[in-house]
Scaffold this motif. Sequence first.
Motif, PDB file in Angstrom:
ATOM      1  N   THR A  54       0.828  -1.197   0.000  1.00  0.00           N
ATOM      2  CA  THR A  54       0.000   0.000   0.000  1.00  0.00           C
ATOM      3  C   THR A  54       0.865   1.251   0.000  1.00  0.00           C
ATOM      4  OG1 THR A  54      -0.141  -0.118   2.403  1.00  0.00           O
ATOM      5  CG2 THR A  54      -1.960  -1.078   1.151  1.00  0.00           C
ATOM      6  N   THR A  55       2.117   1.097  -0.374  1.00  0.00           N
ATOM      7  CA  THR A  55       2.996   2.248  -0.520  1.00  0.00           C
ATOM      8  C   THR A  55       3.447   2.327  -1.966  1.00  0.00           C
ATOM      9  OG1 THR A  55       4.915   0.912   0.088  1.00  0.00           O
ATOM     10  CG2 THR A  55       3.840   2.133   1.848  1.00  0.00           C
ATOM     11  N   ALA A  56       3.761   3.533  -2.398  1.00  0.00           N
ATOM     12  CA  ALA A  56       4.160   3.724  -3.784  1.00  0.00           C
ATOM     13  C   ALA A  56       5.452   2.971  -4.079  1.00  0.00           C
ATOM     14  CB  ALA A  56       4.337   5.206  -4.080  1.00  0.00           C
ATOM     15  N   ALA A  57       5.508   2.347  -5.249  1.00  0.00           N
ATOM     16  CA  ALA A  57       6.693   1.600  -5.656  1.00  0.00           C
ATOM     17  C   ALA A  57       7.404   2.369  -6.760  1.00  0.00           C
ATOM     18  CB  ALA A  57       6.274   0.219  -6.175  1.00  0.00           C
ATOM     19  N   THR A  99       4.671   0.183 -17.580  1.00  0.00           N
ATOM     20  CA  THR A  99       3.759   0.930 -16.718  1.00  0.00           C
ATOM     21  C   THR A  99       2.411   1.080 -17.412  1.00  0.00           C
ATOM     22  OG1 THR A  99       5.597   2.170 -15.761  1.00  0.00           O
ATOM     23  CG2 THR A  99       3.416   3.108 -15.497  1.00  0.00           C
ATOM     24  N   LYS A 100       1.346   0.773 -16.678  1.00  0.00           N
ATOM     25  CA  LYS A 100      -0.016   0.892 -17.214  1.00  0.00           C
ATOM     26  C   LYS A 100      -0.868   1.712 -16.247  1.00  0.00           C
ATOM     27  CE  LYS A 100      -0.415  -1.651 -20.992  1.00  0.00           C
ATOM     28  NZ  LYS A 100      -0.996  -1.187 -22.227  1.00  0.00           N
ATOM     29  N   GLN A 101      -1.842   2.427 -16.803  1.00  0.00           N
ATOM     30  CA  GLN A 101      -2.790   3.168 -15.977  1.00  0.00           C
ATOM     31  C   GLN A 101      -4.203   2.766 -16.345  1.00  0.00           C
ATOM     32  OE1 GLN A 101      -2.164   7.356 -15.462  1.00  0.00           O
ATOM     33  NE2 GLN A 101      -4.233   7.711 -14.739  1.00  0.00           N
ATOM     34  N   VAL A 102      -5.007   2.527 -15.323  1.00  0.00           N
ATOM     35  CA  VAL A 102      -6.429   2.251 -15.486  1.00  0.00           C
ATOM     36  C   VAL A 102      -7.166   3.123 -14.474  1.00  0.00           C
ATOM     37  CG1 VAL A 102      -6.121  -0.114 -16.335  1.00  0.00           C
ATOM     38  CG2 VAL A 102      -6.335   0.293 -13.883  1.00  0.00           C
ATOM     39  N   ALA A 128       1.264 -11.467  -6.007  1.00  0.00           N
ATOM     40  CA  ALA A 128       1.208 -10.194  -5.274  1.00  0.00           C
ATOM     41  C   ALA A 128       2.590  -9.588  -5.086  1.00  0.00           C
ATOM     42  CB  ALA A 128       0.536 -10.398  -3.921  1.00  0.00           C
ATOM     43  N   LEU A 129       3.596 -10.433  -4.953  1.00  0.00           N
ATOM     44  CA  LEU A 129       4.960  -9.946  -4.747  1.00  0.00           C
ATOM     45  C   LEU A 129       5.497  -9.229  -5.979  1.00  0.00           C
ATOM     46  CD1 LEU A 129       6.422 -13.079  -2.957  1.00  0.00           C
ATOM     47  CD2 LEU A 129       5.710 -10.930  -1.908  1.00  0.00           C
ATOM     48  N   TYR A 130       4.888  -9.457  -7.155  1.00  0.00           N
ATOM     49  CA  TYR A 130       5.386  -8.911  -8.414  1.00  0.00           C
ATOM     50  C   TYR A 130       4.481  -7.821  -8.986  1.00  0.00           C
ATOM     51  CZ  TYR A 130       8.043 -13.155  -7.895  1.00  0.00           C
ATOM     52  OH  TYR A 130       8.841 -14.153  -7.382  1.00  0.00           O
ATOM     53  N   PHE A 131       3.397  -7.522  -8.256  1.00  0.00           N
ATOM     54  CA  PHE A 131       2.444  -6.492  -8.692  1.00  0.00           C
ATOM     55  C   PHE A 131       2.760  -5.221  -7.912  1.00  0.00           C
ATOM     56  CE2 PHE A 131      -1.272  -4.040  -9.284  1.00  0.00           C
ATOM     57  CZ  PHE A 131      -1.931  -4.530 -10.393  1.00  0.00           C
ATOM     58  N   SER A 132       3.264  -4.196  -8.595  1.00  0.00           N
ATOM     59  CA  SER A 132       3.700  -2.967  -7.913  1.00  0.00           C
ATOM     60  C   SER A 132       2.825  -1.789  -8.325  1.00  0.00           C
ATOM     61  CB  SER A 132       5.155  -2.659  -8.255  1.00  0.00           C
ATOM     62  OG  SER A 132       5.989  -3.692  -7.786  1.00  0.00           O
ATOM     63  N   LYS A 133       2.240  -1.150  -7.325  1.00  0.00           N
ATOM     64  CA  LYS A 133       1.413   0.030  -7.561  1.00  0.00           C
ATOM     65  C   LYS A 133       2.277   1.281  -7.374  1.00  0.00           C
ATOM     66  CE  LYS A 133      -1.727  -1.136  -4.523  1.00  0.00           C
ATOM     67  NZ  LYS A 133      -1.077  -2.344  -4.074  1.00  0.00           N
ATOM     68  N   ILE A 134       2.296   2.140  -8.385  1.00  0.00           N
ATOM     69  CA  ILE A 134       3.033   3.399  -8.306  1.00  0.00           C
ATOM     70  C   ILE A 134       2.121   4.469  -7.716  1.00  0.00           C
ATOM     71  CG2 ILE A 134       4.217   5.194  -9.650  1.00  0.00           C
ATOM     72  CD1 ILE A 134       4.789   2.925 -11.744  1.00  0.00           C
ATOM     73  N   GLU A 135       0.886   4.493  -8.180  1.00  0.00           N
ATOM     74  CA  GLU A 135      -0.124   5.416  -7.678  1.00  0.00           C
ATOM     75  C   GLU A 135      -1.424   4.638  -7.567  1.00  0.00           C
ATOM     76  OE1 GLU A 135      -2.657   9.231  -9.302  1.00  0.00           O
ATOM     77  OE2 GLU A 135      -0.656   8.908 -10.111  1.00  0.00           O
ATOM     78  N   CYS A 136      -2.089   4.766  -6.416  1.00  0.00           N
ATOM     79  CA  CYS A 136      -3.325   4.001  -6.227  1.00  0.00           C
ATOM     80  C   CYS A 136      -4.251   4.729  -5.267  1.00  0.00           C
ATOM     81  CB  CYS A 136      -3.010   2.606  -5.686  1.00  0.00           C
ATOM     82  SG  CYS A 136      -4.485   1.576  -5.475  1.00  0.00           S
ATOM     83  N   PHE A 137      -5.528   4.734  -5.599  1.00  0.00           N
ATOM     84  CA  PHE A 137      -6.539   5.311  -4.721  1.00  0.00           C
ATOM     85  C   PHE A 137      -6.616   4.561  -3.393  1.00  0.00           C
ATOM     86  CE2 PHE A 137      -8.415   2.309  -7.664  1.00  0.00           C
ATOM     87  CZ  PHE A 137      -9.128   1.461  -6.839  1.00  0.00           C
ATOM     88  N   CYS A 138      -6.108   3.325  -3.379  1.00  0.00           N
ATOM     89  CA  CYS A 138      -6.149   2.530  -2.147  1.00  0.00           C
ATOM     90  C   CYS A 138      -5.127   3.009  -1.112  1.00  0.00           C
ATOM     91  CB  CYS A 138      -5.942   1.053  -2.449  1.00  0.00           C
ATOM     92  SG  CYS A 138      -4.346   0.685  -3.213  1.00  0.00           S
ATOM     93  N   PHE A 139      -4.219   3.913  -1.506  1.00  0.00           N
ATOM     94  CA  PHE A 139      -3.247   4.447  -0.550  1.00  0.00           C
ATOM     95  C   PHE A 139      -3.911   5.397   0.448  1.00  0.00           C
ATOM     96  CE2 PHE A 139       0.361   4.200  -3.942  1.00  0.00           C
ATOM     97  CZ  PHE A 139       0.447   2.831  -3.752  1.00  0.00           C
ATOM     98  N   ASN A 140      -5.070   5.944   0.090  1.00  0.00           N
ATOM     99  CA  ASN A 140      -5.729   6.968   0.916  1.00  0.00           C
ATOM    100  C   ASN A 140      -7.210   6.662   1.088  1.00  0.00           C
ATOM    101  OD1 ASN A 140      -3.364   8.787   0.878  1.00  0.00           O
ATOM    102  ND2 ASN A 140      -3.843   8.939  -1.295  1.00  0.00           N
ATOM    103  N   GLU A 151     -13.610   9.567 -10.439  1.00  0.00           N
ATOM    104  CA  GLU A 151     -12.791   8.612 -11.181  1.00  0.00           C
ATOM    105  C   GLU A 151     -11.468   8.483 -10.436  1.00  0.00           C
ATOM    106  OE1 GLU A 151     -10.463   9.019 -15.240  1.00  0.00           O
ATOM    107  OE2 GLU A 151     -12.615   8.713 -15.597  1.00  0.00           O
ATOM    108  N   MET A 152     -11.078   7.256 -10.101  1.00  0.00           N
ATOM    109  CA  MET A 152      -9.898   7.027  -9.280  1.00  0.00           C
ATOM    110  C   MET A 152      -8.843   6.258 -10.073  1.00  0.00           C
ATOM    111  SD  MET A 152     -11.847   6.077  -5.694  1.00  0.00           S
ATOM    112  CE  MET A 152     -12.497   4.550  -6.324  1.00  0.00           C
ATOM    113  N   PRO A 153      -7.628   6.822 -10.209  1.00  0.00           N
ATOM    114  CA  PRO A 153      -6.599   6.187 -11.036  1.00  0.00           C
ATOM    115  C   PRO A 153      -5.788   5.117 -10.300  1.00  0.00           C
ATOM    116  CG  PRO A 153      -5.801   8.288 -10.250  1.00  0.00           C
ATOM    117  CD  PRO A 153      -7.201   8.144  -9.732  1.00  0.00           C
ATOM    118  N   LEU A 154      -5.307   4.180 -11.075  1.00  0.00           N
ATOM    119  CA  LEU A 154      -4.351   3.174 -10.609  1.00  0.00           C
ATOM    120  C   LEU A 154      -3.226   3.127 -11.634  1.00  0.00           C
ATOM    121  CD1 LEU A 154      -3.285   0.673  -9.033  1.00  0.00           C
ATOM    122  CD2 LEU A 154      -4.806  -0.714 -10.474  1.00  0.00           C
TER     123      LEU A 154
END
Length: 197
Positions: A54-57, A99-102, A128-140, A151-154
């Motif tokens: 849950t932290t930016a990678a 890098t992908k954004q949805v 899960a160990l290989y899935f890295s979130k750079i920006e996620c609405f789940c951080f907050n 609209e919430m970006p990932l």
Amino acid sequence: MSGPAQPSKPKDANSRLVKRLLLVTLAMFGFGFALVPLYDVFCEVTGINGKTSTTAASQSGEVDRQRLVTVEFVTSVHSNMPWKFEPQVNRIQVHPGETKQVAFLAQNRSQQDIIGQAVPSVSPGTGALYFSKIECFCFNHQPLKGGESVEMPLLFYLDPALPEEIHTLTLSYTLYNVTDKVSAKEATSELDKELSE
């Protein structure tokens, strides 16, 4: 001539007992609040239960253009949450290292202001160990006023070290109503400030 009245010993013992019980109650309450973050840290470190970080990678390494992995997006809303919550796309193809954004859409269908918190998990769990979130609405926390939509970006990438046998990863989010918990935490924080002054 009698001296000043001495306080009764049972009354002192009862007073000490009440203080101890209050202290134990507060300690148990604090421990209960600490369990969730401790569980999240444990799952993040071990990769158990498909919990993602849950932290930016930060991205490192090359993009593996020879390989495509399907990433599926699934959402659910806890029963006490009157929100609509869904991904804009249900699945995409990703080259590991790319890098992908949805985006995900959320709508508060009630007339009340509500604070939501999305909790992610990945299956299979080893992925899960290989899935890295750079920006996620789940951080907050996600506060929405009654009737409001957002609209919430990932922004994410898959580590190129993702095992070859994994061809599909499913990222699931469950949305919870944390309005009362956040309000209680803010009230406790305000009380702590007042007591420390």
